[in-house]
Each structure stands twice: as structure tokens, then as C-alpha cells.
Design an enzyme around this catalytic site. Structure first.
Site, mmCIF file in Angstrom:
data_model
loop_
_atom_site.group_PDB
_atom_site.id
_atom_site.type_symbol
_atom_site.label_atom_id
_atom_site.label_comp_id
_atom_site.label_asym_id
_atom_site.label_seq_id
_atom_site.Cartn_x
_atom_site.Cartn_y
_atom_site.Cartn_z
ATOM 1 N N THR A 116 8.477 -0.944 5.302
ATOM 2 C CA THR A 116 8.788 0.022 6.363
ATOM 3 C C THR A 116 8.044 -0.412 7.627
ATOM 4 O OG1 THR A 116 7.066 1.431 5.375
ATOM 5 C CG2 THR A 116 9.361 2.026 4.963
ATOM 6 N N VAL B 281 3.997 -4.819 -3.257
ATOM 7 C CA VAL B 281 3.979 -3.506 -3.911
ATOM 8 C C VAL B 281 4.933 -3.479 -5.104
ATOM 9 C CG1 VAL B 281 4.526 -1.054 -3.649
ATOM 10 C CG2 VAL B 281 3.316 -2.255 -1.828
ATOM 11 N N THR C 298 5.874 3.570 2.464
ATOM 12 C CA THR C 298 5.155 4.480 3.345
ATOM 13 C C THR C 298 6.052 4.941 4.488
ATOM 14 O OG1 THR C 298 3.083 3.353 2.833
ATOM 15 C CG2 THR C 298 3.114 4.760 4.779
ATOM 16 N N CYS D 33 -0.062 -1.900 6.752
ATOM 17 C CA CYS D 33 -0.508 -0.545 6.411
ATOM 18 C C CYS D 33 -1.251 0.077 7.588
ATOM 19 C CB CYS D 33 -1.399 -0.581 5.162
ATOM 20 S SG CYS D 33 -0.504 -0.992 3.648
ATOM 21 N N ARG E 124 2.129 -10.930 7.674
ATOM 22 C CA ARG E 124 2.855 -9.906 8.420
ATOM 23 C C ARG E 124 1.926 -9.114 9.329
ATOM 24 N NH1 ARG E 124 5.998 -6.663 3.920
ATOM 25 N NH2 ARG E 124 4.165 -7.291 2.723
ATOM 26 N N ARG F 147 13.512 -15.444 -2.856
ATOM 27 C CA ARG F 147 12.427 -14.739 -3.552
ATOM 28 C C ARG F 147 12.785 -14.531 -5.026
ATOM 29 N NH1 ARG F 147 8.108 -11.379 -2.437
ATOM 30 N NH2 ARG F 147 8.358 -11.796 -0.208
ATOM 31 N N ASP G 224 15.825 -7.665 -5.491
ATOM 32 C CA ASP G 224 15.414 -7.986 -4.129
ATOM 33 C C ASP G 224 16.597 -8.645 -3.430
ATOM 34 O OD1 ASP G 224 12.390 -8.346 -2.694
ATOM 35 O OD2 ASP G 224 14.017 -9.530 -1.815
#
Length: 430
Positions: free
Chosen positions: A88, A20, A123, A263, A334, A43, A38
């Protein structure tokens, strides 16, 4: 704020550079100065080499971007407009894990100055931005919302792996703690979103709108999964039923399958958590989650039944699972329900091999303690095609038969193949 950003007198900081945050940071960096932060130094090192760790964006996506990647939170002090795009997740008990969000809020609080803006994209359940994040911003900054800084929420809507509906082509919902904040946030996002901006009347409305997008999809897929279980007991092909039903103009074309990812498989638990805090136990949402979470065990049991029908002892069988990512043509593993399926098969002492052309063997080993093979072996008793990668769509029955021994079994969880009765392979699909 917008004019200062355009003149590069002020900077935007994007916190969290996953699937995202990175596209948002790069899109902003085509017009503004951006700090990409980050907390993972590995990363950041990859991003500094113009490599996307999520393997969603090519190297040329970084070209011409006015962006500095860093894992040093002190660099956030240079920014004035903060965008939070951290994960999240939920914990092992399906309870929202707000630690990444809390750490991001603390880091921003230490960098926050009078006149700054903070916009959350992660989210969450309705109320989280104002009830959980805002107090941390005020505590660590010593500032007060409204008189000193502005707050907003703009839910992410990125669809991983989608090359058509990209960030700029998805209508953006924005909100703010007051009308001025909402309008400024809308104007800034409007510089990068071609599809347009929708201003929600409050932060809670924007939060709720995001979470129910995925709750709705979760429930629709759970219905398809329940129908698949019922039709399987009747000896009816669910895919043929759906094809026939889809001839009606208002039939919604959902299909059964494993529901993983960060999600659809996660967000309903945020709304469940908040509802239970308020003394209400949602029946429909909880039922949908229970059905979808139970699909790996159902599929494993189905395969064991098929093995036994062919006089094959599970303890003496070898099964190939093709695909481990949570959806097709991406590297993200994930909350992969395929990993849950593998574990269910292992409960029967089945020897399971796993392959995936997109997943990272190191990430799979770290996340699930599973070994990802470079390529399939041979003499499998059954093969499960679990993810619809493009590489798998071109395969055919002779290929699968070449990997299997006598009485081959093929489980096609995505309905990718057309297998005839005379193909000498036992075929099952959801």
C-alpha cells in the site's frame, strides 16, 4: 472453516508474496493447504525454486510446506480463506495508492464463493477495508457480506531483518465484520501465532491500531531529528546527549536518522489523507513527516558546508555513500531515503559513488536510476555511512582513511564508530 482447513478439504490463499505475505503463506502451509499468489511471474518463478526474492528466508524455510505458487488468478477459485498482503504505497504527491489493493480485491471477488472469508493485512487508513475493498468484493462476486461471506482485518506486524521477533512470536491483532467472523479468524491465525491473539472490537479499530503504531514511531524519530539539528548548531554531540538522557528510567531510546521504508515513511500519509478528507488537517503528524522527509537535504547541505570549510569545491569532489537499503541487513530498497540523499548530493554536482552488499544492482537501477558499484574506489573526499549493515560495523578509521584523499571527511549517520580527534579525520554524526 477451521476443521475443513485442518482436514485440507479447503484451502487458504495468500495474495501478495513480499516480505509480509511470504512468511504468512509458509507458516500457514505447515498446517494447511495454501495457494501463494503473486501477480509478478518472475517472483513466482523464484518462489517455485524455493528462493525468497526479498532475501529474508532461507531455502529450508520452504521445506515441508504444502503450498502452490502461482501468478494465475484463476487458481484462487480453489481457495476459501483469502489473506491479502499486497503493498500500500503512496504516489509522487504522497496520496495513498490503492491500486494493488483494488486489483487484489477484484481478483478475489471473481473467486469468492458462499461461505468464504477474506482477511486484509495491508496497512491502510481506518475505513479502507469496508469502504474501498468490500464494494469491489461484492461487485465482482455478486455476493453480500454477512449472508454470503465474511470479512476481516489483521494488521501485519512483521519487522524486516528481525531474526528474533518472527511472525509467530509477534502478538496478532484480528477483527471481523461480526463476532463469528472475528472468532473464526482468531482461531485460524491462532494455529500459527505462538505469541497469542488480540481480538479488536471492529475492523476500523484494528486498521487504526496498525497505522498509529508507525505514526508514533515516525513522530518520535522526527523529534530526535529536530533535536539533532538544534544540537548540531550548538556544537553538541546528539548521541552523547541521548546517552546521558537515557539514564532516566522513563526516557524513550529513539535516535535520529533517515526514515524510509514502506511502513514508518509511508503509513502516516494514509492517516493524513483520511483526516483531510474529514476536514481536519493534522498538525503534529504533518510536522513530523516534514522534518523526516527533509533530512536528506539537511545532511547533503551539511556535507557541502564541511567540504567548503576544507576548501573543496563540491563540483570537484567525489563522495562514497555506503548503504542504500531502507534499513540494515535487508535487501529492500523501497522508499529509501538514502536514494533521496544521493540525489540531493548530485544537485551540487558532486560525483557520488554508491555501494551496498545487500541491495540488488538491477533493482536499484530500475527503481532509482542509480548505478550500484561492486566495491568502493579510492581518493574520496568524503564517505557517508548511511545504513548500519553488519558488514560496516566492523570497519575502522584506518579503512576509511585508506579510501580517501587529503583532509578526509566521514559522516556516520548511524553512529557506528568512535573517532578521536587525533585520528586526522573530520567526523560528524547525527
Amino acid at each position: 472453516m477451521l476443521n475443513d482447513l485442518k482436514q485440507k478439504k479447503k484451502q487458504i490463499a495468500v495474495i501478495g508474496l513480499g516480505y509480509v505475505g511470504l512468511p504468512i503463506a509458509l507458516e500457514f502451509a505447515r498446517q494447511f493447504r495454501v495457494i501463494g499468489y503473486d501477480s509478478n511471474p518472475d517472483r513466482v518463478a523464484m518462489l517455485q525454486r524455493s528462493e525468497d526474492p526479498s532475501r529474508q528466508l532461507p531455502a529450508d524455510a520452504f521445506a515441508g510446506a504444502d503450498i502452490t505458487f502461482t501468478d494465475n488468478p484463476d487458481h484462487l477459485r480453489q481457495a476459501n480463506f483469502f489473506v491479502v498482503a499486497v503493498p500500500t504505497p503512496v504516489d509522487d504527491y504522497k496520496v495513498p495508492d490503492l491500486k494493488p489493493l483494488q486489483r487484489a480485491s477484484e481478483a478475489i471477488g471473481l473467486a469468492l464463493k458462499s461461505g468464504d472469508y477474506v482477511v486484509y493485512e495491508s496497512t491502510v487508513y481506518p475505513g479502507c477495508t469496508e469502504d474501498d475493498c468490500l464494494p469491489l468484493l461484492e461487485k465482482y462476486s455478486g455476493l453480500t457480506l454477512g449472508s454470503d461471506f465474511k470479512l476481516g482485518y489483521s494488521p501485519e506486524r512483521i519487522n524486516p531483518g528481525d531474526k528474533v521477533r518472527t511472525l509467530a512470536d509477534i502478538l496478532k491483532v484480528v477483527s471481523g465484520n461480526d463476532a463469528e467472523a472475528a472468532q473464526t479468524i482468531a482461531d485460524i491465525y491462532g494455529c500459527i501465532i505462538r505469541a497469542g491473539i488480540y481480538v479488536a472490537p471492529s475492523i476500523k479499530v484494528a486498521e487504526a491500531a496498525k497505522v498509529i503504531e508507525n505514526v508514533q514511531r515516525d513522530l518520535n524519530i522526527s523529534l530526535m531529528n529536530e533535536l539533532a539539528i538544534i544540537f548540531d548548531k550548538m556544537g553538541i554531540d546528539t548521541q552523547e546527549v541521548l546517552k546521558a538522557a537515557a539514564t532516566k528510567w522513563n526516557f524513550m531510546p529513539f535516535t535520529p536518522g533517515l526514515v524510509g521504508g514502506h511502513c514508518i515513511g509511508i503509513d502516516p500519509y494514509y492517516l493524513l489523507y483520511k483526516a483531510r478528507q474529514l476536514g481536519y488537517d493534522p498538525q503534529v503528524i504533518n510536522s513530523g513527516r516534514r522534518i523526516n522527509d527533509g533530512m536528506p537535504a539537511y545532511i547533503a547541505t551539511k556535507l557541502v558546508q564541511m567540504l567548503l570549510q576544507r576548501d573543496k569545491s563540491p563540483r570537484q569532489t567525489k563522495v562514497l555513500v555506503m548503504g542504500l537499503t531502507f534499513k540494515e541487513n535487508i535487501a529492500d530498497i523501497r522508499n529509501s531515503k538514502v536514494a533521496d540523499l544521493v540525489r540531493e548530493l548530485m544537485k551540487y554536482a558532486i560525483n557520488v559513488h554508491v555501494v551496498d552488499p545487500h541491495a540488488s544492482p538491477n533493482e536499484v537501477a530500475h527503481e532509482y536510476r542509480l548505478t550500484l558499484m561492486d566495491r568502493p574506489s579510492s581518493q574520496y573526499d568524503a564517505i557517508i555511512v548511511a545504513v548500519g549493515h553488519d558488514e560496516y560495523k566492523v570497519l575502522d578509521v584506518p579503512y576509511f582513511k585508506s579510501l580517501m584523499n587529503g583532509a578526509p571527511i566521514l559522516l556516520d549517520l548511524k553512529g557506528l564508530y568512535s573517532v578521536q580527534k587525533d585520528d586526522e579525520i573530520q567526523y560528524w554524526r547525527l
